[in-house]
Design a protein around this motif. Structure first.
Motif, PDB file in Angstrom:
ATOM      1  N   ARG A  64       3.172  55.921  25.846  1.00 40.65           N
ATOM      2  CA  ARG A  64       3.371  54.583  25.294  1.00 40.65           C
ATOM      3  C   ARG A  64       2.197  54.142  24.417  1.00 40.65           C
ATOM      4  O   ARG A  64       2.383  53.574  23.346  1.00 40.65           O
ATOM      5  CB  ARG A  64       3.560  53.572  26.432  1.00 40.65           C
ATOM      6  N   LYS A  67       2.166  56.047  21.073  1.00 39.99           N
ATOM      7  CA  LYS A  67       3.163  55.517  20.147  1.00 39.99           C
ATOM      8  C   LYS A  67       2.691  54.187  19.553  1.00 39.99           C
ATOM      9  O   LYS A  67       2.789  53.978  18.338  1.00 39.99           O
ATOM     10  CB  LYS A  67       4.495  55.336  20.872  1.00 39.99           C
ATOM     11  N   GLU A 108       9.134  61.263  23.694  1.00 40.25           N
ATOM     12  CA  GLU A 108       9.708  60.100  24.362  1.00 40.25           C
ATOM     13  C   GLU A 108      11.186  60.325  24.677  1.00 40.25           C
ATOM     14  O   GLU A 108      11.656  59.996  25.769  1.00 40.25           O
ATOM     15  CB  GLU A 108       9.525  58.863  23.483  1.00 40.25           C
TER      16      GLU A 108
END
Length: 119
Positions: A64, A67, A108
């Motif tokens: 996370r 990203k 992901e």
């Protein structure tokens, strides 16, 4: 009646993440850890758990945050490009998007596919 069950990070069961397989250092890491371990396959596999947890935190890193960081960089580059064309920034944007952002999106997708338990 209150439950004595307490969910903590340390009590969560270990889960192998399929997205680790895409990391360039993963194969070498596993081969090294496997060679260091002793015993049969079951003992060697169990001995991989703690090193894999450490590797995940320190080498693979949180998906996370990767990203979000890439999105911030791409947004900054795109804002800078709005002030005028810049070949360096255009090339950097293309490289970040093609080489890194798309790769993070693939990881992901693999993560969520595994979480969904689809066959």
């Amino acid at each position: 009646m209150k439950s004595s069950f307490c969910s903590t990070h340390s009590l969560r069961p270990f889960r192998f993440e399929a997205m680790w397989l895409q990391h360039v250092q993963f194969k070498d890491f596993i081969m090294l850890q496997w060679d260091v371990g002793s015993g049969f396959a079951l003992e060697k596999s169990c001995a991989l758990v703690e090193p894999l947890k450490h590797w995940n935190l320190n080498v693979f890193g949180p998906l996370r945050q990767k990203k979000a960081k890439l999105l911030r960089r791409l947004t900054g580059i795109q804002k800078a490009i709005c002030f005028g064309p810049n070949n360096y920034l255009l090339q950097l944007e293309a490289t970040l998007f093609d080489d890194y952002y798309n790769f993070v999106l693939e990881q992901e997708a693999l993560f969520w596919h595994q979480k969904s338990r689809m066959q």
